[in-house]
Design a protein around this motif. Structure first.
Motif, mmCIF file in Angstrom:
data_model
loop_
_atom_site.group_PDB
_atom_site.id
_atom_site.type_symbol
_atom_site.label_atom_id
_atom_site.label_comp_id
_atom_site.label_asym_id
_atom_site.label_seq_id
_atom_site.Cartn_x
_atom_site.Cartn_y
_atom_site.Cartn_z
ATOM 1 N N SER A 56 -2.354 18.478 -7.797
ATOM 2 C CA SER A 56 -3.095 17.339 -8.344
ATOM 3 C C SER A 56 -3.817 16.626 -7.211
ATOM 4 C CB SER A 56 -2.129 16.398 -9.067
ATOM 5 O OG SER A 56 -1.565 17.046 -10.178
ATOM 6 N N ASP A 57 -4.964 17.157 -6.851
ATOM 7 C CA ASP A 57 -5.662 16.706 -5.646
ATOM 8 C C ASP A 57 -6.655 15.582 -5.909
ATOM 9 O OD1 ASP A 57 -7.009 19.066 -6.993
ATOM 10 O OD2 ASP A 57 -8.637 18.358 -5.716
ATOM 11 N N HIS A 103 1.051 13.345 0.532
ATOM 12 C CA HIS A 103 0.655 13.308 1.940
ATOM 13 C C HIS A 103 -0.746 12.743 2.110
ATOM 14 C CE1 HIS A 103 3.744 15.587 4.275
ATOM 15 N NE2 HIS A 103 4.081 15.969 3.071
ATOM 16 N N GLN A 104 -1.652 13.176 1.231
ATOM 17 C CA GLN A 104 -3.058 12.787 1.340
ATOM 18 C C GLN A 104 -3.558 12.253 0.009
ATOM 19 O OE1 GLN A 104 -3.982 16.771 3.490
ATOM 20 N NE2 GLN A 104 -5.841 15.538 3.667
ATOM 21 N N GLY A 109 -9.260 12.751 3.305
ATOM 22 C CA GLY A 109 -8.879 11.791 4.341
ATOM 23 C C GLY A 109 -7.668 12.211 5.135
ATOM 24 N N ASN A 110 -7.145 11.266 5.908
ATOM 25 C CA ASN A 110 -5.981 11.507 6.754
ATOM 26 C C ASN A 110 -4.687 11.294 5.974
ATOM 27 O OD1 ASN A 110 -7.531 12.021 9.103
ATOM 28 N ND2 ASN A 110 -7.779 9.813 9.426
ATOM 29 N N ILE A 114 2.763 6.343 2.654
ATOM 30 C CA ILE A 114 3.048 5.129 1.894
ATOM 31 C C ILE A 114 2.050 4.993 0.750
ATOM 32 C CG2 ILE A 114 3.120 2.619 1.977
ATOM 33 C CD1 ILE A 114 5.528 3.945 3.252
ATOM 34 N N ASN A 115 0.777 5.151 1.039
ATOM 35 C CA ASN A 115 -0.227 5.117 -0.026
ATOM 36 C C ASN A 115 -0.089 6.325 -0.942
ATOM 37 O OD1 ASN A 115 -1.448 2.697 0.761
ATOM 38 N ND2 ASN A 115 -2.700 3.731 2.299
#
Length: 342
Positions: A56-57, A103-104, A109-110, A114-115
């Motif tokens: 789920s990108d 992770h992303q 992005g990087n 947490i986000n």
């Protein structure tokens, strides 16, 4: 020690207030969870599909897919029960590559875990509340289970994790269906030992406390094929493979025997269109053999808006991990499964 903390400690209670189900939405999820439990137990004879993107990108692409899938679920609900793949953590063979939404949160992005956790909860919540579907995710990191256990209705333990004791023991404390895949070697005994461990009470350390579990009677098998010593895919969805798995189920006397077929990965050799042929073959086998009909009652299918895969997230709704069926083929396949059901 080279562990460097780069974020504050996560407060699980605060995190779970984000995207918390309540009211009619919570009742709806609980009702669907009860229906799924009945299917795994053999009390409901509908076929079970776990279907959706490999990863789920992209939140908006996943939600567009979910809206289409929800309409289809309504049409076929008397014969097929659908839980959507919302896979937010992806195992990587050598540690490189896209590791999932957790992770992303921005695939371009990087890393930002947490986000990422917030994005994971938000996506599961939106699929449930905006479409009425319930969701499945892979338990890649057992320690993250408390962050999503109130939202996810089906957990999968992958081929690289199934032999790991922590995954097995944590699975024994989950109260929803948990599918355990055979390892990449294709060794069925490894998978069934994992199911045995998950179905029984365990005592272990979890989140810095000693815990006891009651066992998860809804833990079950997912056949996904394997690799031989030369790196060649060896499928395990053929008649003799299914009967071998059934024999082990019966010998071990495991609870609620249920076999799901993963139609991609080493069963298809990642030739995504082969998923259609594999489903058709299983449907024929179910017609031909009573035991297969009794035990093999689920499919795990990788599908997205656009077929195939891409290296970079350029085309909306096209996988950046494993190749997937496109929506047109997906819709046709689900209708075909529906028509095959008596």
């Amino acid at each position: 020690m080279t562990f460097k903390e780069i974020s504050p400690k996560i407060n699980i209670k605060e995190m779970k207030e984000l995207g918390k189900l309540s009211g009619e939405t919570l009742k709806h999820k609980e009702q669907r969870d009860n229906e799924l439990n009945a299917i795994i137990k053999g009390e409901d004879d509908r076929l079970f599909l776990v279907i959706g993107p490999c990863s789920s990108d992209n939140e908006e692409a996943v939600l567009e897919y979910a809206r289409r899938l929800a309409k289809l679920q309504e049409e076929v609900k008397n014969k097929i029960f659908i839980v959507m793949r919302v896979y937010t953590a992806k195992p990587r063979t050598n540690g490189d590559g896209y590791k999932g939404l957790i992770h992303q949160p921005d695939s371009k992005g990087n890393p930002s875990l947490i986000n990422g956790i917030k994005a994971v909860r938000d996506l599961h919540y939106r699929v449930i509340t905006e479409t009425g579907l319930t969701t499945a995710d892979e338990m890649l990191y057992p320690e993250n289970l408390p962050l999503i256990d109130d939202l996810v209705s089906y957990h999968a333990i992958g081929a690289r994790s199934v032999e790991n004791q922590q995954h097995r023991f944590v699975a024994s404390g989950i109260d929803v269906p948990t599918g355990m895949k055979n390892p990449t070697s294709g060794n069925l005994n490894v998978m069934f030992n994992g199911i045995y461990a998950a179905q029984h009470a365990q005592n272990f350390l979890f989140n810095y406390a000693e815990v006891e579990t009651e066992g998860n009677p809804l833990a079950h098998a997912i056949l996904r094929g394997g690799l031989n010593e030369y790196g060649k895919s060896i499928p395990n969805y053929y008649t003799e493979n299914l009967l071998d798995a059934i024999k082990i189920y019966e010998k071990m006397q495991l609870k609620n025997p249920f076999i799901m077929i993963d139609t991609n990965h080493n069963n298809s050799g990642k030739q995504y269109l082969e998923q259609i042929r594999i489903v058709r073959q299983i449907l024929i086998n179910r017609e031909w053999n009573d035991k297969i009909n009794k035990y093999v009652r689920g499919f795990m299918i990788e599908s997205y808006l656009e077929e195939g895969r891409q290296d970079e997230p350029i085309v909306f709704g096209k996988s950046i991990t494993d190749p997937c069926l496109g929506w047109g083929s997906t819709e046709e396949l689900i209708y075909e499964i529906y028509k095959s059901c008596h």
